[in-house]
Design an enzyme around this catalytic site. Structure first.
Site, mmCIF file in Angstrom:
data_model
loop_
_atom_site.group_PDB
_atom_site.id
_atom_site.type_symbol
_atom_site.label_atom_id
_atom_site.label_comp_id
_atom_site.label_asym_id
_atom_site.label_seq_id
_atom_site.Cartn_x
_atom_site.Cartn_y
_atom_site.Cartn_z
ATOM 1 N N SER A 43 0.840 -1.199 0.000
ATOM 2 C CA SER A 43 0.000 0.000 0.000
ATOM 3 C C SER A 43 0.878 1.254 0.000
ATOM 4 O O SER A 43 0.379 2.361 0.116
ATOM 5 C CB SER A 43 -0.901 0.004 1.244
ATOM 6 O OG SER A 43 -0.100 0.145 2.408
ATOM 7 N N GLY A 44 2.174 1.064 -0.105
ATOM 8 C CA GLY A 44 3.109 2.182 0.072
ATOM 9 C C GLY A 44 3.349 3.002 -1.184
ATOM 10 O O GLY A 44 2.910 2.669 -2.296
ATOM 11 N N LEU A 92 6.264 3.650 -2.738
ATOM 12 C CA LEU A 92 7.154 3.071 -3.750
ATOM 13 C C LEU A 92 6.382 2.134 -4.684
ATOM 14 O O LEU A 92 6.526 2.201 -5.910
ATOM 15 C CB LEU A 92 8.300 2.304 -3.080
ATOM 16 C CG LEU A 92 9.252 1.638 -4.062
ATOM 17 C CD1 LEU A 92 10.168 2.670 -4.705
ATOM 18 C CD2 LEU A 92 10.086 0.553 -3.394
ATOM 19 N N ASP A 126 0.619 -8.184 9.178
ATOM 20 C CA ASP A 126 1.470 -7.486 10.142
ATOM 21 C C ASP A 126 2.798 -8.250 10.148
ATOM 22 O O ASP A 126 2.839 -9.421 10.532
ATOM 23 C CB ASP A 126 0.777 -7.526 11.511
ATOM 24 C CG ASP A 126 1.688 -7.025 12.622
ATOM 25 O OD1 ASP A 126 2.863 -6.722 12.352
ATOM 26 O OD2 ASP A 126 1.209 -6.957 13.774
ATOM 27 N N VAL A 127 3.854 -7.600 9.733
ATOM 28 C CA VAL A 127 5.119 -8.337 9.530
ATOM 29 C C VAL A 127 5.687 -8.941 10.812
ATOM 30 O O VAL A 127 6.541 -9.823 10.768
ATOM 31 C CB VAL A 127 6.218 -7.462 8.862
ATOM 32 C CG1 VAL A 127 5.833 -7.100 7.451
ATOM 33 C CG2 VAL A 127 6.541 -6.236 9.687
ATOM 34 N N ASP A 186 19.660 -0.622 -6.330
ATOM 35 C CA ASP A 186 20.159 0.750 -6.289
ATOM 36 C C ASP A 186 19.646 1.371 -7.584
ATOM 37 O O ASP A 186 20.140 1.044 -8.667
ATOM 38 C CB ASP A 186 21.693 0.763 -6.262
ATOM 39 C CG ASP A 186 22.234 2.174 -6.200
ATOM 40 O OD1 ASP A 186 21.609 3.082 -6.789
ATOM 41 O OD2 ASP A 186 23.298 2.382 -5.583
ATOM 42 N N HIS A 187 18.656 2.232 -7.477
ATOM 43 C CA HIS A 187 17.979 2.669 -8.714
ATOM 44 C C HIS A 187 18.902 3.461 -9.637
ATOM 45 O O HIS A 187 18.645 3.571 -10.825
ATOM 46 C CB HIS A 187 16.680 3.415 -8.402
ATOM 47 C CG HIS A 187 16.860 4.820 -7.915
ATOM 48 N ND1 HIS A 187 17.253 5.111 -6.633
ATOM 49 C CD2 HIS A 187 16.704 6.004 -8.537
ATOM 50 C CE1 HIS A 187 17.318 6.426 -6.494
ATOM 51 N NE2 HIS A 187 17.003 7.000 -7.629
ATOM 52 N N GLU A 231 20.476 18.006 -5.503
ATOM 53 C CA GLU A 231 19.010 17.985 -5.537
ATOM 54 C C GLU A 231 18.452 19.345 -5.180
ATOM 55 O O GLU A 231 18.990 20.032 -4.312
ATOM 56 C CB GLU A 231 18.480 16.968 -4.527
ATOM 57 C CG GLU A 231 18.811 15.546 -4.868
ATOM 58 C CD GLU A 231 18.116 14.600 -3.922
ATOM 59 O OE1 GLU A 231 16.972 14.226 -4.207
ATOM 60 O OE2 GLU A 231 18.715 14.261 -2.886
ATOM 61 N N HIS A 266 24.562 5.087 -4.083
ATOM 62 C CA HIS A 266 24.611 5.637 -5.439
ATOM 63 C C HIS A 266 26.011 6.141 -5.821
ATOM 64 O O HIS A 266 26.554 5.771 -6.857
ATOM 65 C CB HIS A 266 23.613 6.791 -5.585
ATOM 66 C CG HIS A 266 22.240 6.492 -5.060
ATOM 67 N ND1 HIS A 266 21.622 5.281 -5.252
ATOM 68 C CD2 HIS A 266 21.355 7.248 -4.357
ATOM 69 C CE1 HIS A 266 20.413 5.310 -4.684
ATOM 70 N NE2 HIS A 266 20.236 6.492 -4.134
HETATM 71 C C1 BG6 Z 1 17.207 8.191 -2.896
HETATM 72 C C2 BG6 Z 1 17.413 9.013 -1.668
HETATM 73 O O1 BG6 Z 1 17.960 7.009 -2.833
HETATM 74 O O2 BG6 Z 1 17.624 8.929 -4.041
HETATM 75 C C3 BG6 Z 1 16.670 10.328 -1.750
HETATM 76 O O3 BG6 Z 1 16.950 8.288 -0.519
HETATM 77 C C4 BG6 Z 1 17.032 11.042 -3.026
HETATM 78 O O4 BG6 Z 1 16.968 11.146 -0.623
HETATM 79 C C5 BG6 Z 1 16.893 10.120 -4.231
HETATM 80 O O5 BG6 Z 1 16.164 12.153 -3.157
HETATM 81 C C6 BG6 Z 1 17.429 10.788 -5.491
HETATM 82 O O6 BG6 Z 1 17.137 9.988 -6.604
HETATM 83 P P1 BG6 Z 1 17.040 10.608 -8.056
HETATM 84 O O7 BG6 Z 1 16.813 9.471 -8.977
HETATM 85 O O8 BG6 Z 1 15.882 11.592 -8.008
HETATM 86 O O9 BG6 Z 1 18.323 11.331 -8.312
#
Ligand code: BG6
Length: 483
Positions: A14-15, A17, A87-88, A178-179, A217, A241
Site C-alpha cells: 500500500s506504500g 514506492l 502485520d510483519v 540501487d535505482h 538535488e 549511489h
Molecule cells: C534516494 C534518496 O535514494 O535517491 C533520496 O533516498 C534522493 O533522498 C533520491 O532524493 C534521489 O534519486 P534521483 O533518482 O531523483 O536522483
C-alpha cells in the site's frame, strides 16, 4: 524472455514506492509481453484492504503515470493482483500468506517460483527475512528477493540483515536494488569507457587529473525528516549511489559482460579502496546543513528533525584507490539537498599538456545523468579571426524520441530480476566495503561531535552548498568544474 511464471509478494503493497514505481513498471513489462499470464502479485500491508481495492489502486497508479492506456489491458493486468492484510511481526500472518501464495501458485501454474520484494520501512527487513525463513515461505521453484535501500545503517547492522536474508536466499538470488544502476547514463559508463579507444587509452593517472561526481538535488527533505535525520547525506546517497558510480568509473575492464565478471572486476577494485583516517576525514570531507529562506524551513526546523541535529544534508569528500586503471587519481564527490538545481553529473578532468599556444583548456569529459542525458568532451581549436584558442564541446546526445523510449530505472531493474540478471545490483562484498568506508567517516564525525567541535557548515538554500567544499582539493590548480 517471456512468460516467467512467478508469484510475487510485495511487502509494502500500500506504500508510496509500490504505487509510484512498482505497479507502473510491472504494467509496462506486462504490456510489452515481458511478464505474462502465469503471474500473480500479492500486495501486503497492515491496512484492511480487499483484492478489489488493491486492484483499483494499481489501476490508479497506472493512470497517474501514463497518458494513454488501453483500459482492457489495465483491467486484465490488475486482475493478477491480490491483497493480504499482513502485520510483519505476527508469525501467524505468514502462515496465511503462505497459503495464499500456494493457492495462487496452483491457479496460475507458477511452478513454485517466488519473488519477494521488500518495499517497506527498512527497520522491518530483518523481521520479514527471519519469518520467510522460519515459516518456510519459499517455494519449490526459484526464490528471489529484492531488497530496497538502505541495506543496514552501518556495517554491523548490514551484516546482521545479510545473515537474516541469507538464511533463506543464496547471494545469487538477493537483488539489492540501487535505482541509480538502472539509469540510462550510469549504464552508459561501461560502454563509454571500454569501446572508445579515445577514452579507454587515456583512462589512467597519466592523463586524468581528477574525477568529480555531483548528485545535487533541488528538493529538501520534505516529509522524510524522520528517516533522514537518522541517515544523512553520507548514508542516503554516498554509501550506495555515489559509490556504485565511483566503482564503475574506477574498476578494471571485466573479462566479459556476465554478471559474475562485472562483479569480479568491481570486487578486485574495491580491495584497494583507501579507508580514510580521522585526520583525513577532517581534511578531505565537508558536511553541511541547509538554512531557511523566506518560504522554506532550515533543516533543523523541518518536521520530525531534531532542532539540535548534527545530521548532514550535504557532504563533499574525496576517495582514491591504490590499484586499477586510475590508481592514485583523486575522486571528489558531493551531494546535497536544496541545491541551486537538480543535477547529476560526472566530470572527468584531464591534465593539461605543454603546447606552443600556451593557454589551453583541459579536455574534460562530462557525463550528465539527470535531468538531461548526454556526454560531452571539451576540445580546443583555433579562434577564427584572432589569435588564441577557442573551446567547444563535442556532444553525444539523444533525440527527444529516443529519450521517450528510455525505460524508468525500476522497470529495467525489475525486468533484470525476472530474467535473473544481477549485473546492475549491489553484491554483498561491494556493500560491505562501502560500509567500511562510510563507518570510518561516520566514526570520525561522531568523535568530533562528542568532543564538541563538529564542523557543520550552514549553507544558503538553492545555491551551490557550503563554500568550504572548495577547499577539499589536493592542489590549488583543481576546482569544481560544475559551479
Ligand atoms: C534516494 C534518496 O535514494 O535517491 C533520496 O533516498 C534522493 O533522498 C533520491 O532524493 C534521489 O534519486 P534521483 O533518482 O531523483 O536522483
Amino acid at each position: 524472455m517471456k512468460n516467467i511464471p512467478v508469484i510475487m509478494i510485495i511487502f509494502g503493497g500500500s506504500g508510496d514506492l509500490a504505487h509510484r514505481k512498482l505497479y507502473p513498471s510491472l504494467f509496462n513489462l506486462y504490456e510489452q509481453g515481458l511478464i505474462h499470464d502465469n503471474f500473480a502479485v500479492i500486495g501486503t500491508a497492515r491496512r484492511p484492504w480487499s483484492h478489489e481495492y488493491l486492484r483499483e489502486q494499481v489501476s490508479d497508479a497506472i493512470h497517474e503515470t501514463h497518458d494513454q492506456v488501453d483500459e482492457n489491458e489495465v483491467k486484465a493486468f490488475a486482475s493478477h493482483f491480490y491483497y493480504q492484510s499482513h502485520d510483519v511481526t505476527n508469525v501467524e500472518h505468514y502462515v496465511t500468506l503462505k497459503k495464499l501464495a500456494q493457492e495462487l501458485d496452483d491457479r496460475y501454474s507458477a511452478q513454485g517460483n517466488r519473488l519477494f520484494y521488500m518495499a517497506m520501512a527498512p527497520r522491518f527487513f530483518g523481521t520479514i527475512a527471519t519469518h520467510i525463513n522460519d515459516q518456510h515461505l519459499t517455494g519449490s521453484g526459484f526464490n528471489r528477493i529484492v531488497v530496497e535501500k538502505p541495506f543496514g545503517h552501518d556495517l554491523t547492522s548490514a551484516e546482521q540483515l545479510n545473515k537474516e536474508i541469507t538464511a533463506s536466499f543464496d547471494e545469487n538470488d538477493i537483488f539489492r536494488i540501487d535505482h541509480y544502476l538502472g539509469k540510462e547514463m550510469i549504464q552508459n559508463i561501461m560502454p563509454m569507457r571500454f569501446t572508445n579507444p579515445l577514452i579507454k587509452n587515456i583512462w589512467s593517472g597519466e592523463y586524468i587529473k581528477n574525477i568529480q561526481i555531483t548528485l545535487a538535488e533541488r528538493l529538501g527533505v520534505e516529509a522524510r525528516g524522520g528517516y533522514y535525520d537518522t541517515s544523512g547525506a553520507l548514508r542516503d546517497m554516498v554509501q550506495n549511489h555515489i559509490f556504485q558510480i565511483i566503482t564503475l568509473l574506477a574498476m578494471p575492464e571485466p573479462k566479459d559482460l556476465s554478471s559474475d565478471s562485472v562483479h569480479q572486476a568491481k570486487q578486485e577494485l574495491l580491495k584497494s579502496l583507501i579507508i580514510p583516517t580521522p585526520e583525513e576525514v577532517k581534511k578531505n570531507f565537508v558536511r553541511g546543513q541547509y538554512l531557511g529562506s523566506d518560504t522554506t524551513f532550515a533543516y533543523k526546523k523541518e518536521p520530525n528533525v531534531d532542532p539540535d541535529s548534527t545530521t548532514e544534508t550535504y557532504v563533499a569528500g574525496k576517495t582514491k584507490f591504490t590499484s586499477g586503471p586510475i590508481a592514485g587519481v583523486p575522486i571528489y564527490f558531493r551531494t546535497g539537498k536544496e541545491f541551486k538545481e537538480k543535477k547529476t553529473r560526472i566530470d572527468i578532468v584531464l591534465k593539461h599538456i605543454n603546447n606552443p599556444y600556451g593557454q589551453a583548456h583541459s579536455n574534460n569529459i562530462t557525463i550528465e545523468v539527470d535531468p538531461e542525458s548526454k556526454i560531452y568532451i571539451t576540445v580546443n581549436g583555433k579562434k577564427i579571426d584572432e589569435p588564441g584558442i577557442r573551446r567547444e564541446d563535442l556532444t553525444y546526445v539523444f533525440s527527444k524520441e529516443e529519450m521517450a523510449k528510455v525505460p524508468d530505472g525500476y522497470e529495467r531493474l525489475l525486468h533484470d530480476v525476472f530474467v535473473n540478471d544481477s549485473t546492475n545490483f549491489t553484491h554483498w562484498s561491494e556493500l560491505k566495503r562501502y560500509w567500511e568506508f562510510i563507518d570510518a567517516v561516520e566514526d570520525a564525525w561522531q568523535k568530533e561531535n562528542e568532543a564538541g567541535n563538529s564542523e557543520i557548515a550552514q549553507y544558503l538554500p538553492y545555491r551551490m552548498g557550503p563554500k568550504e567544499a572548495d577547499n577539499i582539493f589536493e592542489s590549488p590548480t583543481e576546482h569544481w568544474i560544475y559551479e
